[in-house]
Design an enzyme around this catalytic site. Sequence first.
Site, PDB file in Angstrom:
ATOM      1  N   TRP A 100       0.832  -1.210   0.000  1.00  0.00           N
ATOM      2  CA  TRP A 100       0.000   0.000   0.000  1.00  0.00           C
ATOM      3  C   TRP A 100       0.859   1.249   0.000  1.00  0.00           C
ATOM      4  O   TRP A 100       0.555   2.237  -0.667  1.00  0.00           O
ATOM      5  CB  TRP A 100      -0.984  -0.001   1.171  1.00  0.00           C
ATOM      6  CG  TRP A 100      -1.979  -1.121   1.094  1.00  0.00           C
ATOM      7  CD1 TRP A 100      -2.152  -2.128   2.003  1.00  0.00           C
ATOM      8  CD2 TRP A 100      -2.931  -1.376   0.047  1.00  0.00           C
ATOM      9  NE1 TRP A 100      -3.146  -2.978   1.578  1.00  0.00           N
ATOM     10  CE2 TRP A 100      -3.630  -2.547   0.383  1.00  0.00           C
ATOM     11  CE3 TRP A 100      -3.238  -0.739  -1.154  1.00  0.00           C
ATOM     12  CZ2 TRP A 100      -4.636  -3.097  -0.420  1.00  0.00           C
ATOM     13  CZ3 TRP A 100      -4.240  -1.271  -1.973  1.00  0.00           C
ATOM     14  CH2 TRP A 100      -4.926  -2.440  -1.591  1.00  0.00           C
ATOM     15  N   ASP A 167      -1.905   6.704   6.340  1.00  0.00           N
ATOM     16  CA  ASP A 167      -2.926   5.772   5.857  1.00  0.00           C
ATOM     17  C   ASP A 167      -3.219   4.812   7.011  1.00  0.00           C
ATOM     18  O   ASP A 167      -2.396   3.981   7.366  1.00  0.00           O
ATOM     19  CB  ASP A 167      -2.376   5.018   4.639  1.00  0.00           C
ATOM     20  CG  ASP A 167      -3.323   3.929   4.133  1.00  0.00           C
ATOM     21  OD1 ASP A 167      -4.414   3.740   4.710  1.00  0.00           O
ATOM     22  OD2 ASP A 167      -2.962   3.254   3.140  1.00  0.00           O
ATOM     23  N   LYS A 191     -12.382  -1.819   6.386  1.00  0.00           N
ATOM     24  CA  LYS A 191     -11.537  -2.669   7.222  1.00  0.00           C
ATOM     25  C   LYS A 191     -11.973  -2.626   8.692  1.00  0.00           C
ATOM     26  O   LYS A 191     -11.932  -3.621   9.368  1.00  0.00           O
ATOM     27  CB  LYS A 191     -10.070  -2.256   7.111  1.00  0.00           C
ATOM     28  CG  LYS A 191      -9.567  -2.158   5.676  1.00  0.00           C
ATOM     29  CD  LYS A 191      -8.865  -3.404   5.197  1.00  0.00           C
ATOM     30  CE  LYS A 191      -8.665  -3.433   3.693  1.00  0.00           C
ATOM     31  NZ  LYS A 191      -7.814  -2.363   3.176  1.00  0.00           N
TER      32      LYS A 191
END
Length: 354
Positions: A100, A167, A191
């Site tokens: 990511w 993030d 999530k």
Amino acid sequence: MKKHNFSAGPCILPQEVFLKASEAVMDFNGSGLSLIEISHRSKEFVDIMEKARTLALELLGLEGKGYQALFLQGGASLEFLMAAYNLLDKKAGYLNTGAWSEKAIKEAKIFGEVVEVGSSKDENFNYIPKGYTVPDDLDYLHLTSNNTIFGTQVKKFPKTTVPLVCDMSSDIFSRQLDFTQFDLIYAGAQKNMGAAGTTLVVVKEDVLGKVSRKIPSMLDYKVHISKDSMFNTPAVFAVYTCMLTLEWLKNLGGIPAIEEINEKKAQLLYSEIDLNPVFEGFAKMEDRSHMNATFNLADEKLKETFDAMWKEAGINGLNGHRSVGGYRASMYNAMSLESVGILVDVMSEMERKG
Ligand SMILES: *Cc1c(COP(=O)(O)O)cnc(C)c1O
């Protein structure tokens, strides 16, 4: 029978959120209308949006501290570029801790120079780099707090003079942090917060408006702030599920309460991984994620037996990401200690067999 869902995302949410959300889809608060057929400009929906935004700031301890919460679309993946679009004038620093982070770096490079202040690529991202230096001429430093795929988590954030962007897609609202150290936080809902389709962005207003480029309206945080996160039609269902989850968390006692449960779950699973010779942990011990635990079988030949056993126990979503292999148990906020106990039982049963 309800499964013990260890999926990485979309993933488990509190059972009461599923129930309330499904009721609202059929008949929202006895109105004779579905939540997803009412105007997003109606008082009913504006209240939902405002409640979700307020709860997000409240739970993070950021109310009245110059921050704004937005529920945008495009996933965390759009934030990779939107963060850079809004904040990167010349040079930004990124800590490369996995897939990511790499995607975020790729997008940022479109807008300016990117310095990788540290990277754990040399060991397939099984640790968090430490002791790196952060140049003080950066527009910001970007971190990924929890590496969903590799199962590592930043435990200590660097003290910086430059704005900190993070993030937090896979560990937001899971542990206590001083959230005022961050200037921009983003997290895809799916999530730890709600249904896929919306992304929470928490931004400190005074970091905005400093880049020289023109920003398209939809990608401009200031535009979304000025419209109270309603510049265009928001993802109404996803935002509603976020509101419900945040309410659930608040009623539970907020982040301190959930952190305690999350620590118990992680301790239970990791001690099994460490004590059971059938299994090997993937991530370095000091950097282990409390959300996503990655592990392998010491002997691949046991795979068929183990896979059959956990499926038989009603467990779902335990396969590791294709870039790591092995197993990954995601233990987000809604996962109960009992469900983790079921997995641990299967693992110790495996030791007796193996
Ligand atoms: C899942 C994930 C993303 C991507 O989220 P999308 O909403 O699918 O764009 C980004 N960062 C992290 C840490 C993730 O876990």
